[in-house]
Design a protein around this motif. Structure first.
Motif, PDB file in Angstrom:
ATOM      1  N   ASP A   1      -9.691   0.262  -6.289  1.00 21.19           N
ATOM      2  CA  ASP A   1      -8.368  -0.170  -5.862  1.00 21.19           C
ATOM      3  C   ASP A   1      -7.368   0.976  -5.723  1.00 21.19           C
ATOM      4  OD1 ASP A   1      -9.153  -2.722  -5.438  1.00 21.19           O
ATOM      5  OD2 ASP A   1      -8.584  -3.449  -7.444  1.00 21.19           O
ATOM      6  N   ALA A   2      -7.834   2.203  -5.964  1.00 19.87           N
ATOM      7  CA  ALA A   2      -6.996   3.361  -5.662  1.00 19.87           C
ATOM      8  C   ALA A   2      -7.179   3.796  -4.212  1.00 19.87           C
ATOM      9  CB  ALA A   2      -7.332   4.513  -6.599  1.00 19.87           C
ATOM     10  N   LEU A   3      -7.990   3.047  -3.500  1.00 18.74           N
ATOM     11  CA  LEU A   3      -8.212   3.350  -2.084  1.00 18.74           C
ATOM     12  C   LEU A   3      -7.599   2.240  -1.221  1.00 18.74           C
ATOM     13  CD1 LEU A   3     -11.925   4.472  -2.333  1.00 18.74           C
ATOM     14  CD2 LEU A   3     -10.010   5.934  -1.662  1.00 18.74           C
ATOM     15  N   ALA A   4      -7.163   2.616  -0.015  1.00 20.52           N
ATOM     16  CA  ALA A   4      -6.614   1.610   0.894  1.00 20.52           C
ATOM     17  C   ALA A   4      -6.918   2.011   2.330  1.00 20.52           C
ATOM     18  CB  ALA A   4      -5.111   1.474   0.696  1.00 20.52           C
ATOM     19  N   VAL A   5      -6.962   1.004   3.180  1.00 22.72           N
ATOM     20  CA  VAL A   5      -7.322   1.230   4.581  1.00 22.72           C
ATOM     21  C   VAL A   5      -6.309   0.533   5.482  1.00 22.72           C
ATOM     22  CG1 VAL A   5      -9.042   0.698   6.347  1.00 22.72           C
ATOM     23  CG2 VAL A   5      -9.778   1.486   4.088  1.00 22.72           C
ATOM     24  N   LEU A   6      -5.875   1.245   6.503  1.00 15.62           N
ATOM     25  CA  LEU A   6      -5.102   0.582   7.558  1.00 15.62           C
ATOM     26  C   LEU A   6      -5.980   0.504   8.787  1.00 15.62           C
ATOM     27  CD1 LEU A   6      -1.479   2.039   7.288  1.00 15.62           C
ATOM     28  CD2 LEU A   6      -2.465  -0.016   6.257  1.00 15.62           C
TER      29      LEU A   6
ATOM     30  N   MET B   1     -14.524  -2.075  10.044  1.00 14.06           N
ATOM     31  CA  MET B   1     -13.615  -1.430   9.114  1.00 14.06           C
ATOM     32  C   MET B   1     -13.426  -2.276   7.855  1.00 14.06           C
ATOM     33  SD  MET B   1     -12.281   1.338   8.645  1.00 14.06           S
ATOM     34  CE  MET B   1     -11.097   2.588   9.015  1.00 14.06           C
TER      35      MET B   1
ATOM     36  N   ILE C   1       0.849  -1.197   0.000  1.00 17.03           N
ATOM     37  CA  ILE C   1       0.000   0.000   0.000  1.00 17.03           C
ATOM     38  C   ILE C   1       0.886   1.248   0.000  1.00 17.03           C
ATOM     39  CG2 ILE C   1      -1.582   1.368   1.425  1.00 17.03           C
ATOM     40  CD1 ILE C   1      -2.914  -1.308   2.260  1.00 17.03           C
TER      41      ILE C   1
ATOM     42  N   VAL D   1      -7.263  10.359   5.507  1.00 19.16           N
ATOM     43  CA  VAL D   1      -8.010  10.591   6.746  1.00 19.16           C
ATOM     44  C   VAL D   1      -7.427   9.685   7.820  1.00 19.16           C
ATOM     45  CG1 VAL D   1      -9.854   9.059   5.890  1.00 19.16           C
ATOM     46  CG2 VAL D   1     -10.263  10.459   7.895  1.00 19.16           C
TER      47      VAL D   1
ATOM     48  N   LEU E   1     -13.591  10.274  -0.518  1.00  8.01           N
ATOM     49  CA  LEU E   1     -13.392   8.857  -0.805  1.00  8.01           C
ATOM     50  C   LEU E   1     -14.244   8.455  -2.012  1.00  8.01           C
ATOM     51  CD1 LEU E   1     -13.310   7.322   2.811  1.00  8.01           C
ATOM     52  CD2 LEU E   1     -11.360   7.856   1.322  1.00  8.01           C
TER      53      LEU E   1
ATOM     54  N   ILE F   1      -2.157   4.392  -5.411  1.00  7.34           N
ATOM     55  CA  ILE F   1      -3.125   4.569  -4.326  1.00  7.34           C
ATOM     56  C   ILE F   1      -3.312   6.074  -4.145  1.00  7.34           C
ATOM     57  CG2 ILE F   1      -3.537   4.230  -1.856  1.00  7.34           C
ATOM     58  CD1 ILE F   1      -3.667   1.611  -3.263  1.00  7.34           C
ATOM     59  N   LYS F   2      -4.568   6.500  -4.208  1.00  5.09           N
ATOM     60  CA  LYS F   2      -4.843   7.945  -4.166  1.00  5.09           C
ATOM     61  C   LYS F   2      -5.420   8.388  -2.827  1.00  5.09           C
ATOM     62  CE  LYS F   2      -4.333   8.643  -8.733  1.00  5.09           C
ATOM     63  NZ  LYS F   2      -3.084   9.280  -9.136  1.00  5.09           N
ATOM     64  N   GLY F   3      -6.138   7.485  -2.190  1.00  2.00           N
ATOM     65  CA  GLY F   3      -6.801   7.876  -0.946  1.00  2.00           C
ATOM     66  C   GLY F   3      -6.598   6.820   0.114  1.00  2.00           C
ATOM     67  N   MET F   4      -6.407   7.242   1.348  1.00  2.00           N
ATOM     68  CA  MET F   4      -6.182   6.263   2.402  1.00  2.00           C
ATOM     69  C   MET F   4      -6.915   6.656   3.679  1.00  2.00           C
ATOM     70  SD  MET F   4      -2.611   4.606   3.700  1.00  2.00           S
ATOM     71  CE  MET F   4      -1.739   4.756   2.183  1.00  2.00           C
ATOM     72  N   TYR F   5      -7.383   5.633   4.381  1.00  2.00           N
ATOM     73  CA  TYR F   5      -8.097   5.817   5.641  1.00  2.00           C
ATOM     74  C   TYR F   5      -7.309   5.016   6.679  1.00  2.00           C
ATOM     75  CZ  TYR F   5     -12.413   5.921   8.597  1.00  2.00           C
ATOM     76  OH  TYR F   5     -13.352   6.114   9.588  1.00  2.00           O
ATOM     77  N   ILE F   6      -6.720   5.704   7.647  1.00  2.00           N
ATOM     78  CA  ILE F   6      -5.907   5.026   8.662  1.00  2.00           C
ATOM     79  C   ILE F   6      -6.587   5.164  10.022  1.00  2.00           C
ATOM     80  CG2 ILE F   6      -3.664   4.923   9.828  1.00  2.00           C
ATOM     81  CD1 ILE F   6      -2.368   6.040   7.351  1.00  2.00           C
TER      82      ILE F   6
ATOM     83  N   ASP G   1      -3.806  11.882  -2.599  1.00  2.00           N
ATOM     84  CA  ASP G   1      -4.761  12.973  -2.820  1.00  2.00           C
ATOM     85  C   ASP G   1      -5.539  13.266  -1.547  1.00  2.00           C
ATOM     86  OD1 ASP G   1      -3.918  12.954  -5.362  1.00  2.00           O
ATOM     87  OD2 ASP G   1      -5.760  12.111  -6.257  1.00  2.00           O
ATOM     88  N   PHE G   2      -5.797  12.197  -0.803  1.00  2.00           N
ATOM     89  CA  PHE G   2      -6.619  12.397   0.399  1.00  2.00           C
ATOM     90  C   PHE G   2      -6.256  11.368   1.457  1.00  2.00           C
ATOM     91  CE2 PHE G   2     -10.555  11.762   2.897  1.00  2.00           C
ATOM     92  CZ  PHE G   2     -10.680  13.054   3.389  1.00  2.00           C
TER      93      PHE G   2
ATOM     94  N   VAL H   1     -15.001  13.576   4.338  1.00  2.00           N
ATOM     95  CA  VAL H   1     -14.371  12.266   4.147  1.00  2.00           C
ATOM     96  C   VAL H   1     -15.162  11.447   3.128  1.00  2.00           C
ATOM     97  CG1 VAL H   1     -13.838  10.057   5.280  1.00  2.00           C
ATOM     98  CG2 VAL H   1     -13.323  12.214   6.454  1.00  2.00           C
TER      99      VAL H   1
ATOM    100  N   ILE I   1     -12.618   9.692  -5.265  1.00  2.00           N
ATOM    101  CA  ILE I   1     -11.481   8.875  -5.725  1.00  2.00           C
ATOM    102  C   ILE I   1     -11.988   7.564  -6.305  1.00  2.00           C
ATOM    103  CG2 ILE I   1      -9.437   7.588  -4.951  1.00  2.00           C
ATOM    104  CD1 ILE I   1      -8.982   9.909  -2.924  1.00  2.00           C
TER     105      ILE I   1
END
Ligand code: SF4
Ligand code: SF4
Ligand code: SF4
Ligand code: SF4
Ligand code: SF4
Ligand code: SF4
Ligand code: FES
Lengths: 527, 351, 309
Positions: free
Chosen positions: B314-319, B332, A230, A270, B304, A239-244, A267-268, B300, B307
């Motif tokens: 698949d341009a999005l990811a989560v931790l 989540m 990632i 949170v 999201l 990967i353009k956007g991520m939520y942590i 790009d974004f 938010v 995008i």
């Protein structure tokens, strides 16, 4: 863990590999001490002379990253001296011949070259382990037992199967989890390739079951990216956007500068956390989360025990529990998530996860339950693999020793290893702010052997620069023979000693575990 | 295992062979006061608070070290027993400071409980008092050896639960004292500040520093929960006063019994730290400004969504988080898979 | 009504003119310790524990008798204030028995609360101790004048019912004491054992005999009940320990309600499993009486039940 924590005290042989148990898992350390008092043998494998190493009958001060050579050599001795458990190997396992073939070349003498442990010592430990009634292996690596096997874990499992030291009380293979709910996060499917209870996303019937329960037409079938991938994707702009949520990869992940670059490239971003962490500072939106004291829920500990978290106070300020925030975001994106209470969420988990099926909040009032717990009548499972392995026969997975990706050389002559401190935890976000722990243990230092230090003209408490190919940090030196010559050690709890600026992001190809334990550095006195 | 039958206070009771009179009484719901006894530590039989009268025995034996026998006739509250207990309490109180007024253990102190139960008053000017300085130079534990009744529980807890031998009895007679080797403060010893000695101390000689100065014992509500630090999953009790967590005490945990480590017992201060985030923040022109929940959530959701529409799921990811609850991790990954439409979810637990 | 606006520890608060600084602080959610103040009988101003700092005023005024004024700046925990409170507490404790160990009030005592809050240990001054005998002369109330801090709250609440007015301040100086008419024990006075005084006593000088030796305050649960014997509707609390009701005690009645022994006995009969036999004073001594006599029902009960009560 295949066993329960309390079962450690009942083992008559404990092999602790790379775990400074008494410091990083003090309460599990108590069980180790109890076993020692009961007369069991403790062998510690660690480059540092840690607190638990001081307790040991034997301390193998092995070269960092050479564990597989040691484990394979032990297997070699056990097979050669016919100490292996034929009934177990024949009845419960497969692929033994291939394994036997692989370890053939790992003579103790050969392994001794790699590990720095005398051949005779390897023989002694191998015999002790094989002849024990109940032998348990403890190690820390933060692995997911069921899907992310790594070579190290294979080597450990091979050894346990070879001697039949698994699938019974007090005997087994026991990884100790670093963070409170690593086990739970894995169990819940916070992983790229599996849903809850390690049900693969690639299995059509699994996806169909979840899609039906979640009232959607379909779910993505392609396994997702791991955390390292990632970050890589973010750095490359895929990967353009991520939520942590509740993580601080800037400090905890290897090669910190690379992580910062990756996250800044989004790009974004949170971030949802209780503090404005180093990671949160990079975010576009920061959502204030409630701490564990401010919400209800469950954690699953390292022995697979599901236990209640209970709300003691209201969230501070306008903070909200993470689950409430997720529901709000989801609903705002058009998929309504509404739960009257967390116990309803848990019921949904239980209905979709066979290993959690028998667990409910009302049962947890009586005490924690260890999964697998398939039905409301089932009392839980203190140790795994009793009569058979999950996959039926246990498979030997022969593995070879591969040297660490980065070896010390002329320019970077020392090996840096990292770990935990008794008074602190993880990236220090919490333990640096307790009004007590950081007062008592306020600054981090670099442990360096006095011989190396004097060669470099470094004295106790000198400020030094530690440099790797990726970055440098400043830290105070402490001269101690806890570390052998050629090795320096520090923790990653302190933001001002952001040691992961130095570490190597090279990952194990199977488990994607970065090589945090080993990287080459040079140390010099800071001006 | 065979059972023996005996009579306690006129009641016929049975107890497993080899158990003590104290255990037999406890099982039968009969209360016997104890000071130096702890079910999880080896028996010591030193305080003699638990004496009982047993027909045919000349003295009053300590019930915590006396084994049950068939046909035994035990009285736990006979006049002779009560007299003996009063004497023990008077002796203890004679050189105990009359300090309940401000003592942190007031309300949760065995010496006080029994003094009240047996109507024994303290005598402020009675016996000789110690005058040890109170040790409070570390941020975790207060040691006030003036209040120590020498029950030795802390010594046994440190050795038997913690596997350390930081403290032991030292000196003799009136000067007898629990001390570290060389009688240095804990902070100069190898003490790891687990506080397991504090958890077993029956009086105010060992106290949790922050907790006991923030609240009186009767003011706190205790909430049993699971430690937020390592993966051991120790159970502990949060002590709450006025909607604030003021301390942590032990309870009986499945994994840990009453033992905790320094982080679990003394690492709760982050909960009310001024750095806690209290409002959503939105970055505008490079700096964070406070926002309402509605504004933040909508932003938010919108970003999201945007995008996802323009670059694909698949341009999005989560931790997700190894520190959050199961329920939160579950939601989540559900959110990631259903709403974002990707399997790009992981957590940092591999480290 | 006209209003004034003042700041207390930096918090702005607006209150009706005539409000005391103490009440204004409570309005603003700021705590000020008090000992002699009684919201039902205010403006006494004797203990001075409630002092505050108001720039422009020379001394530290007692907030319970100081009127809030427009633009006033009040500091309730300034170093000078804390120092003053510590001194007051040290003086009170200097001749207070060191008795919390077994005192019935332990855990619900204002003197103790404030000693803890301000970190005052006894023996700041090692004062002269009083040595009054315990007044145990009646079946209902135990008086321990050694623990009395002379706040006068008992006197004010007793005197609020003119026909009672059983107690008052007596003697002077160090010997000042709360006394009955001839300084007789309560049992020999005109006391009617309504317990108004017990409900307001901030320390362990007045306690309920029905609870003495029965447990510590933190072991008790309390449930409020209303007496229905007369239209006053006095409020009581049923006290329980370990799930068992052990006593009924009144709540502070204020000015509006009288409180009486009969009401309390009636509620004991109603709520307790084994209520203690009621006692009434006949001549000079207390004697056990039947419930119907204690509750004044001798005349009507036979008619109601058709039997002799
Ligand atoms: S230790 Fe107990 S008896 Fe001693 S002062 Fe504290 S509460 Fe009172
Ligand atoms: S805190 Fe722990 S290590 Fe220290 S003296 Fe107490 S029991 Fe021993
Ligand atoms: S410090 Fe506490 S536990 Fe230790 S001997 Fe004294 S009274 Fe007992
Ligand atoms: S108390 Fe210590 S050992 Fe137990 S879970 Fe917490 S951090 Fe881990
Ligand atoms: S008896 Fe109680 S209420 Fe009356 S003056 Fe004394 S302390 Fe105050
Ligand atoms: S009146 Fe209060 S301070 Fe005095 S002994 Fe009783 S509880 Fe302690
Ligand atoms: S409360 Fe104000 S003077 Fe006593």
């Amino acid at each position: 863990m295949t066993n329960s924590i309390k079962e450690i005290a009942g083992a008559d042989f404990i092999l602790a590999i790379g775990t400074n148990t008494t410091e990083s898992h003090p309460i599990i350390g108590l069980q180790v001490k109890k076993a020692r008092r009961n007369g069991s043998t403790l062998v510690v494998v660690d480059p540092r002379r840690t607190e638990v190493a001081e307790l040991a009958d034997l301390h193998l001060q092995i070269k960092s990253g050479s564990d597989i050579a040691l484990l394979n050599a032990m297997a070699h001795v056990i097979i050669e001296e016919k100490l292996w458990n034929k009934d177990f190997v024949n009845g419960r396992t497969e692929n033994f011949e291939a394994f036997k073939e692989t370890v053939k070349r790992y003579t103790p003498e050969f392994a001794s070259e790699i590990t720095g442990v005398p051949a005779e010592t390897i023989r002694e430990v191998a015999r002790g382990y094989a002849k024990a009634n109940n032998a348990t292996i403890l190690y820390t690596m933060g692995l997911t037992q069921h899907i992310c096997g790594t070579h190290n874990v294979f080597a450990v499992a091979n050894l346990a199967m070879l001697c039949g030291h698994i699938g019974k009380p007090n005997s087994g293979v026991n990884p100790l989890r670093g963070q409170n709910n690593v086990q739970g996060a894995c169990d819940m499917g916070a992983l790229p390739a599996v849903l809850t209870g390690y049900q693969p996303v690639t299995a059509d019937e699994v996806r169909a079951k979840f899609a039906k329960a979640w009232q959607v037409d379909e779910l993505p079938a392609k396994p997702g990216l791991t955390v390292g991938e990632i970050m890589e994707g973010a750095a490359e702009g895929r990967i353009k956007g991520m939520y942590i949520m509740g993580e601080n990869p800037v400090l905890s992940d290897p090669d910190a500068d690379h992580v910062i670059h990756a996250l800044s490239n989004l790009d974004f971003l949170v971030v949802q956390d209780i503090f404005l962490t180093e990671t949160a500072q990079l975010a576009d939106v920061v959502l204030p989360a409630a701490s564990f004291a401010e919400k209800d829920g469950t954690f699953t500990n390292t022995e697979r025990r599901v236990q209640r978290v209970r709300k003691a106070i209201n969230p501070v300020g306008e903070a909200k529990a993470d689950w409430e925030i997720i529901c709000a975001v989801s609903s705002a994106m058009g998929y309504a998530m509404k739960y009257a209470s967390v116990s309803n969420i848990f019921d949904e988990i239980a209905s979709l996860t066979p290993s959690y099926a028998g667990i409910s909040y009302s049962r947890l009032e009586e005490g924690g339950i260890q999964w697998p717990c398939p039905s409301a009548e089932h009392t839980g499972t203190p140790y795994l693999h009793k009569d058979k392995f999950v996959r039926g026969l246990g498979k030997f997975n022969p593995v070879e020793y591969i040297p660490p990706a980065e070896q010390p050389d002329e320019e970077y002559p020392l090996v840096l290893t990292t770990g935990r401190r008794h008074f602190h935890y993880h990236t220090g976000t919490m333990t640096q702010r307790t009004g007590a722990l950081e007062v008592y243990y306020g600054t981090e230092y670099l442990e360096i052997n006095p011989v190396d230090a004097s060669a470099l003209g470094i004295a106790e408490d000198d400020m030094v620069l530690v440099k790797s190919r990726r970055g440098e940090v400043r830290v105070k030196a402490r001269l101690t023979d806890v570390v052998p010559r050629g090795v320096v050690f520090t923790s990653f709890h302190f933001p001002d000693v952001a040691i992961n600026k130095l570490t190597n992001a090279a990952v194990d190809p199977l488990a994607k575990i970065p090589e945090l334990k080993v990287c080459a550095v040079k140390v010099e006195k800071a001006s | 295992m065979s059972d023996v039958r005996l009579t306690i206070n006129g009641r016929e009771v049975t107890a497993p062979k080899g158990s003590t009179v104290l255990e037999a009484a406890t099982r039968a719901g009969i209360f016997i006061p104890t000071l130096c006894h702890d079910p999880e530590l080896t028996s010591f039989g030193a305080c003699r608070m638990c004496v009982v009268e047993i027909k045919g025995m000349r003295n009053l034996p300590a019930s915590c070290v006396t084994e049950v026998a068939d046909g035994m006739v035990v009285e736990t509250d006979s006049p002779a027993v009560v007299e003996a207990r009063k004497t023990i309490l008077e002796l203890l109180l004679a050189n105990h400071p009359a300090d309940c007024l401000t003592c942190g253990r007031n309300g949760d102190c065995r010496l006080q409980d029994y003094a009240y139960m047996y109507g024994v008053k303290s005598e402020p000017f009675g016996g000789e008092k110690h005058n040890y300085p109170v040790e409070d130079d570390n941020p975790f534990i207060i040691r006030d050896m003036n209040k120590c009744i020498l029950c030795g529980k802390c010594v046994r807890a440190c050795a038997e639960i913690q596997g350390k031998n930081i403290i032991d009895f030292a000196y003799r007679g009136f000067d007898a004292k629990v001390a570290t080797a060389m009688d240095v403060p804990l902070s100069d010893s190898e003490c790891v500040f687990c506080g397991n000695c504090v958890a077993v101390c029956p009086v105010g000689a060992l106290q949790e520093k922050a907790l006991r100065s923030a609240a009186r014992t009767w003011e706190v509500k205790k909430v049993k929960t699971t430690c937020p630090y390592c993966g051991t999953g120790c159970s502990l009790e949060l002590n709450v006063k006025d909607d604030r967590v003021v301390g942590v005490t032990s309870c009986q945990g499945d994994v840990n019994g009453r033992a905790l480590c320094v982080k679990g017992r003394f690492g709760f201060g982050f909960i009310h730290h001024p750095d806690r985030l209290q409002k959503p923040l939105v970055k505008k022109n490079g700096t964070f400004v406070e926002a309402s929940w509605e504004e933040a959530i909508n932003l938010v959701a919108e970003k999201l969504q945007d995008i996802k529409e323009h670059h694909g799921s698949d341009a999005l990811a989560v931790l997700s988080s190894a520190r959050c609850t199961n329920e939160e991790n579950y939601l989540m990954q559900k959110f990631t898979r259903v709403v974002l439409g990707t399997n790009n979810i992981d957590h940092c637990a591999r480290l | 009504m006209s209003y004034v606006t003042l700041t207390i520890n930096g918090i702005k608060v607006t209150v009706p003119r005539g409000t005391t600084v103490l009440d204004a602080a409570r309005e603003a959610g700021v705590f000020i310790p008090t000992l002699c103040h009684d919201p039902d009988f205010p403006h006494f101003g004797a203990c001075r524990l409630c002092v505050v700092e108001i720039p422009g005023m020379r001394n530290l005024p007692a907030s319970c008798v100081t009127e809030a004024a427009d633009g006033m700046e009040v500091y309730t925990e300034s170093p000078a204030v804390v120092e003053a409170r510590k001194t007051i507490l040290e003086l009170l404790l200097a001749n207070h028995p060191q008795d919390c160990l077994t005192c019935e009030k332990n855990g619900d005592c204002r003197l103790q609360d404030y000693a803890f809050r301000y970190g005052v240990k006894e023996a700041g001054f090692q004062g002269e101790r009083k040595n009054y005998p315990l007044d145990d002369s009646n079946p209902y109330i135990i008086r321990d004048a050694n623990k009395c801090i002379l706040c006068g709250r008992c006197v004010r609440t007793c005197n609020a019912i003119p026909e009672r007015s059983v107690i008052d301040f007596g003697y002077r100086g160090f010997n000042t004491k709360i006394v009955t008419a001839m300084d007789t024990p309560l049992g020999e006075s005109d006391c009617v054992y309504c317990g108004r005084c017990v409900t307001v006593c901030p320390v362990g000088a007045l306690i309920w005999k029905s609870l003495a030796g029965k447990g510590r305050v933190w072991e008790f649960n309390k449930e409020e009940v209303t007496c229905t014997f007369c239209e006053s509707g006095c409020l009581f609390e049923v006290v329980s320990k370990g799930g068992k009701n052990i006593a009924v005690v009144p709540k502070a009645p204020g000015t509006g309600r009288p409180l009486c022994l009969k009401g309390r006995l009636g509620l004991e009969l109603k709520y307790l499993d084994d209520p203690p036999a009621p006692q009434l004073k006949k001549g000079d001594t207390f004697v056990e009486v039947s419930w119907s006599e204690a509750l004044g029902l001798q005349e009507i009960l036979p008619k109601l039940t058709g039997k002799n009560g």
